[in-house]
Design an enzyme around this catalytic site. Structure first.
Site, PDB file in Angstrom:
ATOM      1  N   LYS A 119       0.820  -1.197   0.000  1.00 59.77           N
ATOM      2  CA  LYS A 119       0.000   0.000   0.000  1.00 59.77           C
ATOM      3  C   LYS A 119       0.865   1.263   0.000  1.00 59.77           C
ATOM      4  CE  LYS A 119      -3.418  -2.170   3.059  1.00 59.77           C
ATOM      5  NZ  LYS A 119      -4.040  -2.014   4.425  1.00 59.77           N
ATOM      6  N   GLU A 184       7.697   2.380  -5.766  1.00 59.07           N
ATOM      7  CA  GLU A 184       7.780   1.948  -4.373  1.00 59.07           C
ATOM      8  C   GLU A 184       7.945   3.154  -3.464  1.00 59.07           C
ATOM      9  OE1 GLU A 184       7.167   0.032  -2.063  1.00 59.07           O
ATOM     10  OE2 GLU A 184       8.699  -1.522  -1.848  1.00 59.07           O
ATOM     11  N   ASP A 185       7.487   3.037  -2.202  1.00 59.71           N
ATOM     12  CA  ASP A 185       7.626   4.156  -1.269  1.00 59.71           C
ATOM     13  C   ASP A 185       9.049   4.268  -0.723  1.00 59.71           C
ATOM     14  OD1 ASP A 185       7.388   1.808   0.171  1.00 59.71           O
ATOM     15  OD2 ASP A 185       5.988   2.597   1.651  1.00 59.71           O
ATOM     16  N   ILE A 186       9.639   3.141  -0.295  1.00 58.15           N
ATOM     17  CA  ILE A 186      10.951   3.185   0.332  1.00 58.15           C
ATOM     18  C   ILE A 186      11.704   1.879   0.103  1.00 58.15           C
ATOM     19  CG2 ILE A 186       9.973   2.425   2.544  1.00 58.15           C
ATOM     20  CD1 ILE A 186      12.169   4.123   3.935  1.00 58.15           C
ATOM     21  N   ASP A 188      14.227  -0.010   1.992  1.00 63.22           N
ATOM     22  CA  ASP A 188      14.789  -0.047   3.338  1.00 63.22           C
ATOM     23  C   ASP A 188      15.990  -0.991   3.335  1.00 63.22           C
ATOM     24  OD1 ASP A 188      15.272  -0.392   6.104  1.00 63.22           O
ATOM     25  OD2 ASP A 188      13.199   0.047   6.586  1.00 63.22           O
ATOM     26  N   THR A 189      15.797  -2.240   3.636  1.00 61.70           N
ATOM     27  CA  THR A 189      16.901  -3.206   3.529  1.00 61.70           C
ATOM     28  C   THR A 189      17.123  -3.612   2.072  1.00 61.70           C
ATOM     29  OG1 THR A 189      15.456  -5.127   3.796  1.00 61.70           O
ATOM     30  CG2 THR A 189      16.362  -4.133   5.800  1.00 61.70           C
ATOM     31  N   LYS A 216      16.771   4.196   2.283  1.00 63.15           N
ATOM     32  CA  LYS A 216      17.301   4.330   3.636  1.00 63.15           C
ATOM     33  C   LYS A 216      18.769   3.899   3.708  1.00 63.15           C
ATOM     34  CE  LYS A 216      14.604   3.527   7.160  1.00 63.15           C
ATOM     35  NZ  LYS A 216      13.816   2.882   8.256  1.00 63.15           N
ATOM     36  N   PHE A 237      12.945   5.572  11.881  1.00 66.07           N
ATOM     37  CA  PHE A 237      11.628   5.003  11.631  1.00 66.07           C
ATOM     38  C   PHE A 237      10.752   6.115  11.059  1.00 66.07           C
ATOM     39  CE2 PHE A 237       8.674   1.512  13.371  1.00 66.07           C
ATOM     40  CZ  PHE A 237       7.764   1.727  12.348  1.00 66.07           C
ATOM     41  N   ARG A 250      -0.684   6.914   7.428  1.00 71.25           N
ATOM     42  CA  ARG A 250      -0.763   6.964   5.967  1.00 71.25           C
ATOM     43  C   ARG A 250      -1.383   8.266   5.480  1.00 71.25           C
ATOM     44  NH1 ARG A 250       0.599   2.027   3.821  1.00 71.25           N
ATOM     45  NH2 ARG A 250       0.066   0.128   4.985  1.00 71.25           N
TER      46      ARG A 250
END
Length: 275
Positions: A119, A184-186, A188-189, A216, A237, A250
């Site tokens: 989402k 995509e939003d982020i 991360d890993t 990130k 975070f 959101r």
């Protein structure tokens, strides 16, 4: 809607130097594994790149760039849950306009197939496609600028050590021959993208690239790099602009850093208000 698929583990290190042959990617989509120590193809015609090969670097956001929440308007239901503002909504929109320009320049004369990762990617996707459409409409072009679809990529609960991800919501066979851009939003890993991209590639699109609003900087990163990135953010975070914590935040326009109160308040998700 297609049936959910389980993606195998990614290689230990992913980056612009990793190539897999089509046979390796087909094996991965059938449940086999990809390894960075496996034979690597040196020719683009024999293998497909995953992870950015060359890209414009994102805007660097440092921890010291955090702004006081007192200087911005926040929803009352989140005000006490936010530590600071990391990226304001105005900065987000301005940066998306530039990303849309860069994407359109890269895909000049080509209909892109945008694939929104739900989402979290939905807000970025919405504003990005508005910018892409505006650039296209005001330059008198005679081809369709983009088509789009949606996909879900969800990690299994309790299997973080295996890195398995369930994918649903997209008919993979319809990707054949298309220039696919994951939105995509982020990152991360990078684990989800490092597994999702080769799965898409195994269905023979013309190309697969990734646009992510955030990337990130974290020691937990597997090394995956998106092709188009808005901001490089510190290992905090972050929430807001469709980035969530248990479905909360959101609806907040700015990208913020959550505080301990916010983590505690929404640890069990968003509860129905009782008068």
């Amino acid at each position: 809607m297609s049936s959910p698929q389980t993606i195998p583990e990614p290689p230990e290190f992913l980056g612009s130097s990793v190539r897999y042959s089509q046979s390796q990617l087909n094996l991965a989509s059938q449940g086999g594994s990809l390894s960075s120590s496996a034979p690597i193809s040196s020719s683009p015609s024999q293998g497909r790149m995953y992870g950015a090969e060359e890209r414009l670097e994102p805007i660097l956001i440092e921890s010291s760039d955090q702004k006081s929440k007192e200087d911005f308007l926040l929803p009352a239901h989140y005000e006490s849950c936010v530590k600071s503002i990391l990226i304001s909504h105005g900065q987000i929109i301005d940066r998306i306009q530039k990303l849309a320009y860069d994407i359109r320049k890269h895909y000049r004369g080509t209909t892109i197939h945008l694939l929104c990762v739900l989402k979290g990617g939905s807000a970025f996707f919405q504003d990005l496609q508005v910018c892409l459409r505006n650039f296209h409409n005001f330059t008198n072009q005679d081809y369709v600028p983009f088509t789009f679809d949606f996909i879900r990529a969800k990690s299994y609960d309790g299997t973080s050590s295996t890195g398995k991800v369930m994918v649903s919501g997209c008919d993979m066979e319809k990707l054949r021959g298309k220039d696919v851009l994951l939105v995509e939003d982020i990152v991360d890993t990078g684990t989800t993208m490092s597994m999702l991209v080769p799965l898409l590639v195994s269905h023979a699109p013309a190309s697969v690239k990734v646009a992510s609003l955030l990337e990130k900087r974290t020691p937990r990163s597997c090394g995956f790099k998106a092709d188009f990135v808005g901001f490089s953010v510190p290992d905090e975070f972050v929430i807001g602009y469709c980035l969530d914590y248990n479905d909360a935040f959101r609806d907040m326009n700015h990208i913020c850093v959550i505080n301990d109160e916010g983590i505690e308040k929404f640890k069990d998700g968003v509860k129905k208000r009782i008068e």
